[in-house]
Design an enzyme around this catalytic site. Structure first.
Site, mmCIF file in Angstrom:
data_model
loop_
_atom_site.group_PDB
_atom_site.id
_atom_site.type_symbol
_atom_site.label_atom_id
_atom_site.label_comp_id
_atom_site.label_asym_id
_atom_site.label_seq_id
_atom_site.Cartn_x
_atom_site.Cartn_y
_atom_site.Cartn_z
ATOM 1 N N ASN A 165 0.879 -1.176 0.000
ATOM 2 C CA ASN A 165 0.000 0.000 0.000
ATOM 3 C C ASN A 165 0.913 1.221 0.000
ATOM 4 O OD1 ASN A 165 -1.469 2.320 0.990
ATOM 5 N ND2 ASN A 165 -3.100 0.949 1.627
ATOM 6 N N ASN B 257 0.139 4.429 -0.451
ATOM 7 C CA ASN B 257 -0.435 5.680 0.060
ATOM 8 C C ASN B 257 -0.212 6.829 -0.924
ATOM 9 O OD1 ASN B 257 -1.798 7.367 1.815
ATOM 10 N ND2 ASN B 257 0.013 7.820 3.054
ATOM 11 N N GLU C 86 -3.929 1.821 -3.131
ATOM 12 C CA GLU C 86 -4.142 3.227 -2.769
ATOM 13 C C GLU C 86 -3.252 4.142 -3.625
ATOM 14 O OE1 GLU C 86 -4.714 5.935 1.244
ATOM 15 O OE2 GLU C 86 -4.264 3.822 1.472
ATOM 16 N N TYR D 178 -7.610 -3.932 -2.651
ATOM 17 C CA TYR D 178 -7.541 -2.918 -1.595
ATOM 18 C C TYR D 178 -8.916 -2.909 -0.929
ATOM 19 C CZ TYR D 178 -7.263 1.702 0.633
ATOM 20 O OH TYR D 178 -7.287 2.735 1.542
ATOM 21 N N ASP E 249 -3.961 -5.003 0.679
ATOM 22 C CA ASP E 249 -4.344 -4.417 1.957
ATOM 23 C C ASP E 249 -5.756 -4.898 2.277
ATOM 24 O OD1 ASP E 249 -5.051 -2.880 4.122
ATOM 25 O OD2 ASP E 249 -4.587 -0.947 3.206
ATOM 26 N N ASN F 219 -7.158 -4.673 5.343
ATOM 27 C CA ASN F 219 -7.719 -3.746 6.326
ATOM 28 C C ASN F 219 -8.335 -4.436 7.546
ATOM 29 O OD1 ASN F 219 -7.549 -0.874 6.370
ATOM 30 N ND2 ASN F 219 -8.488 -0.807 4.344
ATOM 31 N N ASP G 189 2.758 4.719 4.948
ATOM 32 C CA ASP G 189 2.406 4.273 6.295
ATOM 33 C C ASP G 189 2.288 2.752 6.358
ATOM 34 O OD1 ASP G 189 0.198 4.370 4.647
ATOM 35 O OD2 ASP G 189 -1.204 4.946 6.216
ATOM 36 N N HIS G 190 2.487 2.085 5.218
ATOM 37 C CA HIS G 190 2.542 0.620 5.145
ATOM 38 C C HIS G 190 3.938 0.216 4.685
ATOM 39 C CE1 HIS G 190 -1.963 -0.255 5.101
ATOM 40 N NE2 HIS G 190 -1.913 1.053 4.971
ATOM 41 N N CYS H 228 4.985 16.992 30.292
ATOM 42 C CA CYS H 228 4.324 15.774 30.739
ATOM 43 C C CYS H 228 4.947 15.325 32.062
ATOM 44 C CB CYS H 228 4.438 14.671 29.686
ATOM 45 S SG CYS H 228 6.120 14.144 29.334
ATOM 46 N N CYS I 267 1.551 14.061 25.436
ATOM 47 C CA CYS I 267 2.991 13.824 25.419
ATOM 48 C C CYS I 267 3.493 13.828 23.973
ATOM 49 C CB CYS I 267 3.293 12.483 26.092
ATOM 50 S SG CYS I 267 5.043 12.006 26.049
ATOM 51 N N CYS J 22 3.574 8.805 27.158
ATOM 52 C CA CYS J 22 2.909 8.567 28.443
ATOM 53 C C CYS J 22 1.450 8.998 28.330
ATOM 54 C CB CYS J 22 3.616 9.328 29.569
ATOM 55 S SG CYS J 22 3.570 11.126 29.408
#
Length: 583
Positions: free
Chosen positions: A7, A9, A34, A141, A182, A184, A303-304, A533, A559, A573
């Protein structure tokens, strides 16, 4: 034979050089999802890559949304290729066929399921154990179930059903089948960074579908050198699907093997993700021909990450690509096109209904359809200038407009100050005029007798006095009146006033700048200071709620570290604080 799914993106991932990117993946068949490109935006550099033949499926409802593409090396040229899963998009020879039983779907559903550019199928000839066989590669996809749009959950499940129907029908016809892309949905808890954080993990409809689609009985397989101590994973033998997850076939117990991470929270830094990209193969092909499968988390740009699988069989390329190949598209084939191709009548009702029933939010927001209203139809910007019968002007005659000042437009601060003078604009329809002679010495004598520096307010007071005297000299009739001052005198008065104003402005620019800063600081507070934080003692980052609801638009601090598991000290955190509107 090696296959890769990724993928990407957006096709912009390959902006650095699409051939270089494809070559670096070192595979015979490369399936990307994608792409976010429609046919009208597909350029020749992307469509035709030296050494490859490509096959695209485009979204027909929205630009910059969805889309898949399969790139095959010339040595892996398929003999058949098809867009979509339903067969409704196939109007050419060289189709794959084997569509299965669609009685569970309405015609409208079938059209919608193939309308978003989510599948491309290519069929290849391979030599397996001295026997020529067929392998069908289904690049998909799968839709995402948007929690804010319940109808998309049903759409996703229907797509899964259609995918399974098509894959099993092709398999039944005698071809081996690889389903990759993908999907999903993370299948098991081991495929998710924090399954305990999801309510009803096992009850998810997508996971239930995967349980039925995949074969649950694991064969005793020799472990590779990388994982010699891995034990077979215990699974439900009731899963009698016809396909196998090739990654889990070779790595049944590997943890933290994820293929997708949230870019918003920087989760890739802490490997806080999910495994939703797969290479599925029919059981016989997986057991007899697959020799390896793995993920490539080191490859960035999306992001993949890519996933690859390798088979022992060798490819037998077709002598000619099937008709779906992008090099045959008229815009790339160098063929002259008919003028009628460019003159398409637009049905305004259908366009408006399409806008009303918009597809789910694109990965790239802000895509808008232009030219809904053709030029010349309707009004401009929702408004229309109205001319009264008393102000009709003969054609070709210009209307003289009297400017209240020839000074350039002031700064934005001037809009927040009250107007000091009231100027009455004369019109050409005036019948009576007031007679008054303006003494220019009035301005000059004021300048000579005034002690100290001249301020802008002083100039405005003189201008106001002149205007006031002019208004008082006007009679009380309903018509507007003008002064009898000649045009030259009027110009001289303006020149004198502007000269005084410019001198004053130069003398007090610093003071006015300081006043402006004070004013804008009182109006625009700017972001509040970031707190630290409690755990890391580091400045937090400011976020805004985008989800619809009572808190939409509100700001909060969290954070600044990337999202990760609570047991990871390097991860974010749980500090959280709303921004006080009063600050």
């Amino acid at each position: 034979m090696k296959v890769v799914t990724w993928n990407i993106n957006g096709i912009r991932t390959f902006r650095g050089g699409i051939k270089k990117a494809l070559d670096s993946l070192d595979a015979d068949v490369i399936c990307v999802q994608e792409t976010k490109v429609t046919r009208d935006l597909l350029d020749e550099r992307t469509a035709i890559v030296d050494g490859y033949n490509s096959y695209f499926s485009f979204s027909r409802g929205r630009s910059g949304y969805s889309g898949v593409a399969t790139y095959c090396k010339d040595s892996a040229t398929p003999f058949a290729a098809e867009e979509g899963l339903t067969g409704l998009l196939t109007n050419h020879a060289g189709a794959v066929g084997c569509y299965g039983d669609h009685t569970e779907f309405s015609n409208e559903e079938l059209q919608q399921l193939d309308n978003e550019g989510r599948a491309v199928i290519t069929q290849h000839k391979v030599m397996c154990q001295n026997k020529i066989q067929t392998v069908s590669v289904i690049n998909v996809y799968c839709p995402r179930a948007d929690p804010e749009k319940p109808e998309r959950k049903q759409f996703k499940l229907q797509f899964y059903k259609l995918l399974q129907c098509r894959a099993e029908e092709i398999l039944k016809d005698g071809s081996h089948v690889i389903v990759l892309g993908d999907v999903n949905t993370s299948h098991r808890p081991i495929d998710h960074c924090d399954p305990s954080d999801i309510d009803g993990f096992e009850e998810n409809p997508g996971r239930k579908w995967l349980n039925g689609f995949l074969h649950g009985c694991r064969q005793e397989k020799e472990r590779n050198e990388e994982e010699p101590d891995e034990a077979p994973e215990v699974t439900d033998t009731a899963h009698s699907g016809k396909f196998m997850d090739t990654f889990r076939y070779f790595h049944p117990t590997r943890t933290n093997a994820f293929t997708c991470w949230s870019t918003l929270t920087g989760a890739r830094q802490t490997n806080y993700g999910t495994r939703i990209d797969y290479i599925f193969a029919d059981c016989q092909l997986a057991k007899e021909q697959f020799v390896a499968a793995d993920i490539m988390p080191e490859v960035e740009g999306s992001d993949h990450c890519p996933v690859w699988g390798k088979l022992s069989c060798s490819l037998l390329p077709s002598s000619k690509p099937p008709p779906l190949c992008t090099r045959y598209l008229p815009e790339f084939a160098g063929k002259q096109q008919k003028l009628s191709r460019f003159l398409v009548k637009v049905d305004q009702k259908s366009v408006q209904s399409e806008q009303k029933d918009a597809l789910p939010g694109s990965q790239e927001e802000g895509e808008k359809r232009e030219n809904i209203h053709p030029s010349g139809v309707g009004n401009i910007s929702g408004k229309k200038r109205i001319l009264t019968s008393d102000s009709v002007v003969p054609k070709g005659k210009k209307i003289k407009t009297v400017k209240t000042s020839s000074k350039p437009q002031g700064n934005l601060l001037s809009f927040f100050k009250p107007k000091l003078t009231h100027v009455v604009q004369p019109t050409e329809t005036s019948v009576s005029q007031c007679e008054r002679t303006l003494d220019l010495d009035e301005v000059t004598s004021f300048n000579n007798s005034h002690k100290g520096p001249t301020t802008k307010e002083d100039v405005l007071s003189v201008a106001g006095k002149i205007t006031e005297d002019t208004e008082l000299a006007c009679d009380g009739s309903s018509q507007l009146c003008t002064t009898s001052t000649t045009e030259d005198s009027d110009t001289q008065v303006k020149t004198e006033a502007e000269h005084l104003t410019s001198q004053t402005t130069v003398g007090h620019s610093a003071a006015k700048k300081g006043a402006s800063l004070v004013f804008w600081k009182s109006v625009l507070h700017g972001p509040p200071p970031a707190p630290s934080c409690k755990v890391h003692r580091e400045p937090c980052v400011l976020r805004t709620v985008k989800k619809e609801g009572p808190n939409m638009g509100k700001q909060f601090f969290v954070c600044s570290r990337p999202q990760g598991h609570s047991s990871n000290p390097e991860a974010r955190c749980n500090f959280f604080a709303w921004v006080d509107k009063g600050k």
